[in-house]
Design an enzyme around this catalytic site. Structure first.
Site, PDB file in Angstrom:
ATOM      1  N   TYR A 137      23.870  26.750 -23.011  1.00  0.00           N
ATOM      2  CA  TYR A 137      24.653  25.874 -23.893  1.00  0.00           C
ATOM      3  C   TYR A 137      26.153  26.124 -23.749  1.00  0.00           C
ATOM      4  O   TYR A 137      26.964  25.288 -24.131  1.00  0.00           O
ATOM      5  CB  TYR A 137      24.254  26.071 -25.370  1.00  0.00           C
ATOM      6  CG  TYR A 137      22.862  25.584 -25.717  1.00  0.00           C
ATOM      7  CD1 TYR A 137      22.079  24.918 -24.790  1.00  0.00           C
ATOM      8  CD2 TYR A 137      22.342  25.785 -26.988  1.00  0.00           C
ATOM      9  CE1 TYR A 137      20.798  24.481 -25.110  1.00  0.00           C
ATOM     10  CE2 TYR A 137      21.070  25.339 -27.316  1.00  0.00           C
ATOM     11  CZ  TYR A 137      20.297  24.696 -26.365  1.00  0.00           C
ATOM     12  OH  TYR A 137      19.038  24.266 -26.694  1.00  0.00           O
ATOM     13  N   LYS A 188      11.752  33.633 -19.292  1.00  0.00           N
ATOM     14  CA  LYS A 188      11.149  32.871 -18.195  1.00  0.00           C
ATOM     15  C   LYS A 188      11.487  33.647 -16.930  1.00  0.00           C
ATOM     16  O   LYS A 188      12.077  33.127 -15.978  1.00  0.00           O
ATOM     17  CB  LYS A 188      11.743  31.446 -18.203  1.00  0.00           C
ATOM     18  CG  LYS A 188      11.065  30.464 -17.281  1.00  0.00           C
ATOM     19  CD  LYS A 188       9.731  29.965 -17.789  1.00  0.00           C
ATOM     20  CE  LYS A 188       9.083  29.055 -16.753  1.00  0.00           C
ATOM     21  NZ  LYS A 188       7.694  28.718 -17.053  1.00  0.00           N
ATOM     22  N   ASP A 220       6.836  29.231 -21.980  1.00  0.00           N
ATOM     23  CA  ASP A 220       5.832  28.159 -22.040  1.00  0.00           C
ATOM     24  C   ASP A 220       4.563  28.658 -22.736  1.00  0.00           C
ATOM     25  O   ASP A 220       3.975  27.963 -23.571  1.00  0.00           O
ATOM     26  CB  ASP A 220       5.532  27.598 -20.637  1.00  0.00           C
ATOM     27  CG  ASP A 220       5.426  28.672 -19.564  1.00  0.00           C
ATOM     28  OD1 ASP A 220       5.839  29.814 -19.815  1.00  0.00           O
ATOM     29  OD2 ASP A 220       4.916  28.376 -18.475  1.00  0.00           O
ATOM     30  N   ASP A 244      16.188  27.853 -29.719  1.00  0.00           N
ATOM     31  CA  ASP A 244      16.445  26.573 -30.378  1.00  0.00           C
ATOM     32  C   ASP A 244      15.125  25.812 -30.543  1.00  0.00           C
ATOM     33  O   ASP A 244      14.772  25.350 -31.637  1.00  0.00           O
ATOM     34  CB  ASP A 244      17.422  25.784 -29.489  1.00  0.00           C
ATOM     35  CG  ASP A 244      17.922  24.508 -30.115  1.00  0.00           C
ATOM     36  OD1 ASP A 244      17.572  24.246 -31.281  1.00  0.00           O
ATOM     37  OD2 ASP A 244      18.667  23.769 -29.449  1.00  0.00           O
ATOM     38  N   ASP A 248      12.395  25.778 -34.105  1.00  0.00           N
ATOM     39  CA  ASP A 248      12.028  24.512 -34.760  1.00  0.00           C
ATOM     40  C   ASP A 248      10.508  24.328 -34.756  1.00  0.00           C
ATOM     41  O   ASP A 248       9.931  23.869 -35.736  1.00  0.00           O
ATOM     42  CB  ASP A 248      12.687  23.317 -34.068  1.00  0.00           C
ATOM     43  CG  ASP A 248      14.017  22.956 -34.713  1.00  0.00           C
ATOM     44  OD1 ASP A 248      14.534  23.786 -35.495  1.00  0.00           O
ATOM     45  OD2 ASP A 248      14.534  21.855 -34.453  1.00  0.00           O
TER      46      ASP A 248
END
Ligand code: NAD
Length: 353
Positions: A137, A188, A220, A244, A248
């Site tokens: 980001y 990852k 994942d 992020d 959620d």
């Protein structure tokens, strides 16, 4: 200890829910010094900026920020830097709030609100710690460029320095040590070099915390495990982008946005504490918003910034009790329970305290 709290109610339902959190705090036998300032749309209207200089100064002079919510659709046509939501990004950046804490807790009385089966989520109590100031980001270079063949290409850069990983890993281990003693680091590492470094650094930090059991999981798989068997987790620590998305996902396991607190901390335990929901303009000013996420955010503030775990637990126990007594705001109402407004929910918590 004199606890200096900067109170930023913000927009929409912000002032209503903050009022209830302050009533709850004032019922405890603690020494607070509260100062209030405008932020978000309220900051823009009062002083021409979503994060006015005077508000930021006040925040810097405090030990913690208790934040309501920002967002005002009537200001959405302003240039991006003047929109209400910029206030949160500005505070995170100015105060170096790099560790975002998002607990996801399913109360037995609200188990039906989850879209998952009750046996999968009943008793769920996990904490996701998301790194908040690095990763793809913020990484440079980024942009959209034109290739030699005339086609456009978008690109972003995932980056983490060792020190950025190390400091959030310490936060993760310390939080796990205060809870169930298990930390799952999500990455990852099988595909991304940045994440290979992430795994190495987290593992190295782990050797300083022999009392915490460390595991690693690919993102994942973690996304699947959160739906399949979320109760396997105690604390999860992960980077900005994965956090992020996963935080959620985890919040929706609980099904009730009006119940979820959060914290964003820096290395000096300075924190911004806020409900995860927004300013809910659709219900603002009607005394129907659920104040419990904000009240629970105040409890997190007592635990993480002020080391007042006992007072935090008192508030959390009071919230559990009012749910058990059947009090519900409209967002969590079910037939057979007792519907109350924002203030009456605050009254119910105070009565238990
Ligand atoms: P929202 O979270 O404000 O509302 C989503 C839905 O949930 C609405 O129907 C709302 O009525 C309901 N809801 C939210 N909080 C509630 C509560 N405490 N009690 C009962 N019901 C509640 O999200 P949105 O509608 O997408 O956004 C509204 C504004 O808030 C926008 O301007 C957005 O940018 C802003 N926003 C701010 C934050 C923040 O301040 N941290 C976070 C998200 C959105």
């Amino acid at each position: 200890m004199n606890m200096k709290i900067c109170v930023l109610p913000g927009d929409g339902i912000g002032p209503e829910i903050i009022t209830q959190a302050l009533r709850v705090l004032s019922a405890l036998d603690l020494n607070f010094e509260l100062t209030e300032a405008p932020v978000g749309g309220a900051g823009y209207r009062a002083l021409g900026h979503p994060l006015p200089e005077s508000t930021l100064r006040l925040a810097r002079q405090s030990d913690a920020i208790l934040f309501g919510a920002v967002g005002d659709f009537s200001l959405d046509t302003l240039p991006r830097e003047l929109r209400p939501e910029q206030a949160i990004l500005g505070l995170r950046k100015a105060l170096n709030l790099f560790a975002n804490f998002r607990p996801a807790l399913v109360y037995p009385e609200l188990v039906q609100a989850s879209s998952l089966r009750p046996e999968v989520v009943a008793g769920l109590d996990i904490l996701i710690i998301r790194e908040l100031t690095g990763d793809i980001y913020f990484g440079q270079p980024r942009g959209i460029r034109v290739l030699e063949n005339g086609e456009r290409e978008g690109f972003d850069t995932m980056r983490y320095s060792e020190s950025e990983i190390r400091r959030v890993a310490h936060v993760g281990f310390q939080a796990a040590a205060k809870r169930g003693g298990r930390l799952c680091s999500v990455d990852k590492a099988n595909v991304l070099d940045t994440m290979q470094l992430w795994r190495e650094v987290v593992s190295a930090v782990g050797r300083e915390y022999p009392g915490v059991e460390l595991s690693h999981m690919y993102v994942d798989n973690c996304a699947m495990q959160l739906l399949k068997n979320p109760k396997q987790f105690d604390v999860i620590v992960t980077g900005n982008m994965f956090g992020d998305i996963l935080s959620d996902e985890a919040s929706m396991l609980t099904g009730s946005i009006g119940m979820l607190p959060s914290a964003s901390l820096n290395e000096h335990k300075f924190g911004l504490y806020e409900p995860i929901h927004g300013s809910a303009p659709d219900i603002a000013g009607q005394d129907i918003a659920n104040p419990l996420a904000t009240i629970l955010s105040a409890a997190m503030m007592l635990r993480y910034t002020f080391n007042e775990a006992g007072s935090a637990e008192r508030i959390e126990a009071a919230v559990r009790k009012v749910l058990a007594q059947g009090f519900r705001t409209s967002d969590i109402f079910e037939p057979g329970t007792r519907q109350v407004g924002t203030r009456a929910m605050g009254d119910a918590v105070l009565a238990v305290l």
